[in-house]
Design an enzyme around this catalytic site. Structure first.
Site: not given
Ligand code: ACO
Length: 423
Positions: A263, A302, A358
């Site tokens: 987050h 996101h 971020d």
């Molecule tokens: N890098 C690489 N692959 C990713 C990323 C990433 N940053 N984010 C998602 N994916 C991929 C996953 O591996 C998944 O692939 P798959 O379908 O082959 O399994 C697909 O994209 C969907 O990912 P989920 O985890 O299901 O997406 P979710 O909506 O649950 O996650 C999250 C959202 C937690 C923000 C995720 O994108 C992430 O971990 N990002 C990196 C951390 C980050 O930047 N967080 C800040 C969010 S903004 C905030 O809170 C202010």
């Protein structure tokens, strides 16, 4: 085409038609048809927990509005304190309302001496400032016991002013403690952002005058971070608030959620990632490793945005103004290259993974001289106004206590075995 869904219970043949209203179907209707049947919705991914009139977000189109005003217009023309007023009261303030609001916030920035002396100074010397901040917000409830009177409008308003006003003071105190510098008292002659920078960076000068370009950029970042509808931290605020806890305790829960790296902790992770990449030549190999399942691109993706996060666009532009004062952050070139490589790669395109808020904010904070541990603290300062807006809204809605159901997957009933008989 009927704007409704029909649910049929095949055990009994009973059906219920439920209207689709504003993109959602009300649970009350199916509850009557299906008593004791729960919809299993991990992490509430397809559940709207509340109605809200605060922030509109369309993740596919990359739209964000506070109380109807596009984030781009607020970023261009407003101030953080005006935005905080807008979020909480629902309308932009008149000139008189605004000056009264700014005056009230300015004159509530001091913290009780015992918050600092007895409480903050009790932390271990290397305590993480975000851990300190979470605890300090909760501790404030013991200094303002009347805050439990959450249905008294005047009491409520007083705590709102206190919490928004004291966040920079607490945040700066946590920072000064963690770097071994003496506490700096608020200066009421300064604006919200200027005062924060003074409390952070003042040394021996009689008055700390921050570069106006930096205080403006900080105020802009505060606007962009002020609210983001039902994110994890705001949901924590609503969950704890629904139990009628005082606002300090509820806000501490929200801040604790924000502390998590999934987050508000992500901008910290971005800097670690860019530092680890080290140079633009290493970017393609790093992206390949992410695609092969080794970690994630921090600051990308996101839960809601499946398009470029509109806040990231604004921050990317603001970075130039900051770097004009501070000199360019050497990690910027790596970030730009990473964005370029990722946005032309099918892995990221097909999953709709774009830079989020971020991705660039950490670069600005680092260039401004903030240690990495302070990044989430900087996020929490303005998010307080969003948390409080949701808290007021939930009390006005008289929302029930949040109490979801679970799908039990544990053992069937079994008899207790005395320790001597266990293998
Ligand atoms: N890098 C690489 N692959 C990713 C990323 C990433 N940053 N984010 C998602 N994916 C991929 C996953 O591996 C998944 O692939 P798959 O379908 O082959 O399994 C697909 O994209 C969907 O990912 P989920 O985890 O299901 O997406 P979710 O909506 O649950 O996650 C999250 C959202 C937690 C923000 C995720 O994108 C992430 O971990 N990002 C990196 C951390 C980050 O930047 N967080 C800040 C969010 S903004 C905030 O809170 C202010």
């Amino acid at each position: 085409m009927a704007q409704s869904i029909t649910i049929t219970d095949n055990r009994t043949g009973d059906s219920v038609e439920i209207p689709i209203d504003n993109g959602s179907v009300a649970a009350g209707d199916w509850r009557k048809l299906l008593p004791n049947v729960w919809f299993y919705d991990e992490a509430l991914m397809t559940t709207a927990m509340t109605e809200s009139a605060i922030t509109y977000l369309d993740g596919d189109a990359g739209i964000l509005r506070y109380r109807g005003y596009p984030i781009e217009q607020l970023a261009e023309s407003s101030t953080y304190l005006e935005v905080a007023y807008l979020l909480i009261h629902g309308e932009l303030p008149t000139a008189d309302q605004y000056s009264a609001w700014v005056h009230d916030i300015t004159y509530h920035t001091f913290i009780h001496e015992n918050v600092r002396k007895r409480f903050l100074e009790g932390f271990h010397y290397d305590a993480h400032p975000m851990g300190m901040l979470v605890s300090a917000i909760a501790a404030l409830s013991t200094f303002y016991p009347e805050s439990k009177d959450i249905f008294d409008a005047d009491v409520r308003q007083k705590q709102i002013v206190r919490l928004i006003a004291k966040m920079p003071t607490l945040a700066a105190a946590c920072h000064r403690f963690s770097v071994g510098m003496p506490f700096v008292y608020p200066d009421n002659s300064l604006s919200f952002a200027e005062n924060f920078l003074s409390m952070l960076f003042k040394v021996a000068e009689p008055r700390y005058d921050a570069d106006p370009r930096l205080s403006k950029a900080l105020d802009l970042l505060f606007i962009l971070h002020a609210d983001h509808e039902q994110n994890c931290g705001t949901t924590a605020m609503r969950v704890v608030g629904s139990a009628h806890a005082d606002p300090y305790s509820a806000a501490a829960a929200a801040a604790a959620a924000l502390y998590g790296p999934r987050h508000g902790g992500a901008n910290e992770a971005v800097i670690h990632m860019l530092t680890e990449i080290g140079s633009t030549e290493n970017v393609p190999a790093f992206v390949q490793a992410v695609k092969a399942g080794h970690g994630r691109l921090q600051g990308f993706g996101h839960r809601v945005y499946k398009n470029y996060d509109p806040r990231a666009k604004i921050i990317k532009r603001a970075a130039d103004d900051v770097f004009a004062v501070t000199g360019k952050n050497p990690l910027l070139d790596i970030a730009l290259k990473l964005e370029e490589v990722a946005l032309s790669d099918d892995y990221f395109i097909s999953r709709k993974l774009y830079p989020n808020v971020d991705f660039y904010s950490g670069l600005i904070y680092q260039a401004m001289g903030f240690p990495i541990e302070m990044f989430t603290v900087l996020f929490a300062i303005p998010r307080m106004s969003g948390w409080l807006a949701h808290w007021v809204e939930l009390l006005e809605q008289d929302q029930k206590i949040v109490r979801p159901r679970q799908v039990y997957t544990g053992a069937e009933e079994r008899s207790y075995v005395p320790v001597a008989q266990r293998s």
